[in-house]
Design an enzyme around this catalytic site. Structure first.
Site, PDB file in Angstrom:
ATOM      1  N   TYR A 233     -25.231  23.500  35.626  1.00  0.00           N
ATOM      2  CA  TYR A 233     -25.821  23.771  34.319  1.00  0.00           C
ATOM      3  C   TYR A 233     -25.183  25.025  33.735  1.00  0.00           C
ATOM      4  CZ  TYR A 233     -29.168  24.982  30.680  1.00  0.00           C
ATOM      5  OH  TYR A 233     -29.743  25.318  29.471  1.00  0.00           O
TER       6      TYR A 233
ATOM      7  N   HIS B 141     -27.103  22.859  27.001  1.00  0.00           N
ATOM      8  CA  HIS B 141     -27.786  22.703  25.718  1.00  0.00           C
ATOM      9  C   HIS B 141     -27.004  23.457  24.642  1.00  0.00           C
ATOM     10  CE1 HIS B 141     -31.064  22.154  28.693  1.00  0.00           C
ATOM     11  NE2 HIS B 141     -31.475  21.233  27.847  1.00  0.00           N
TER      12      HIS B 141
ATOM     13  N   TYR C 149     -17.293  21.437  22.465  1.00  0.00           N
ATOM     14  CA  TYR C 149     -17.635  20.608  23.618  1.00  0.00           C
ATOM     15  C   TYR C 149     -17.149  19.173  23.440  1.00  0.00           C
ATOM     16  CZ  TYR C 149     -20.261  24.453  25.566  1.00  0.00           C
ATOM     17  OH  TYR C 149     -20.596  25.669  26.094  1.00  0.00           O
ATOM     18  N   GLU C 150     -17.231  18.655  22.242  1.00  0.00           N
ATOM     19  CA  GLU C 150     -16.748  17.290  22.028  1.00  0.00           C
ATOM     20  C   GLU C 150     -15.229  17.218  22.156  1.00  0.00           C
ATOM     21  OE1 GLU C 150     -18.473  15.848  18.400  1.00  0.00           O
ATOM     22  OE2 GLU C 150     -20.488  15.721  19.289  1.00  0.00           O
TER      23      GLU C 150
END
Length: 236
Positions: A99, A136, A148-149
């Site tokens: 995470y 998140h 992030y994409e």
């Protein structure tokens, strides 16, 4: 969302950046960098934990000519105990998730692949049992969404009122990527989430797929049995 840089740093070749774990002397700079980049505020205890030599967290900082210009902090979680376990389950050859708690890059140093290299450095630290990374992202943080994409993370859910920022509730996206040959469980449907008695989570994607839910339940029971055998030194 991010503070604007009030100066431009001369271009440094990528080879001039060094990456290492956070150290105790980094605390003040890490706090400064997080407060520049993120709307969420963390207490001093967070930075003490991040920079402690005994920390259980995974940390990476990017340094340019003695100045920390990027940082990432993450923790390893069991997939059975992860907050978003229903969304980021892995098939059972790997039972851990990474995470990403925070990832920040000085505004004056963006668009130099520092963020991508921080993610790569985190991935290289974790054991092979970690099969997925998740995090998140504030839904209004368009720069982070694009980042992030572009790095092949998959947006898998929008969570309402996940953050509280200056007394205002804000939504979040959950992003996920599989690593170390990780993959989702078979027949992972990601259906509309409902309350599920199996995992007591409102993010379980298996609630409309009873065979899948039983598959996860049976493997959980197998883990509990194995723990019991080890705990009491029982030899089958």
């Amino acid at each position: 969302m991010f503070a604007e840089a009030d100066f431009i740093v001369p271009e440094s070749p990528a080879s001039s950046f060094t990456f290492r774990k956070a150290q105790r002397d980094d605390k003040d700079r890490l706090k400064e960098l997080h407060e520049i980049c993120l709307p969420v505020r963390y207490g001093d205890s967070f930075y003490r934990q991040v920079t402690s030599p005994k920390t259980s967290l995974y940390t990476v900082v990017c340094v340019d000519r003695g100045l920390i210009v990027g940082a990432a902090v993450a923790r390893v979680e069991s997939q059975w105990r992860a907050r978003e376990r229903g969304l980021v389950m892995c098939s059972l050859e790997g039972k851990d998730l990474l995470y990403i708690m925070t990832l920040v890059v000085d505004p004056a140093y963006r668009k130099r692949s520092i963020g991508s290299r921080l993610v790569e450095a985190l991935s290289s630290q974790v054991p092979q049992s970690v099969k997925a990374i998740y995090l998140h992202v504030l839904d209004t943080n368009e720069g982070a969404v694009r980042f992030y994409e572009a790095n092949n993370f998959q947006q898998i859910k929008k969570l309402k009122a996940f953050y509280r920022i200056e007394s205002k509730l804000c939504d979040s996206y959950v992003y996920r990527i599989y690593i170390n040959d990780g993959k989702p469980p078979p027949n992972n449907l990601h259906t509309r989430c409902q309350q599920c008695a199996f995992c007591l989570s409102d993010t379980c994607p298996f609630v409309e797929d009873i065979p899948m839910c039983l598959y996860m339940y049976n493997n959980l029971m197998s883990d509990v049995f194995s723990w019991f055998m080890r705990k009491f030194s029982i030899t089958p």
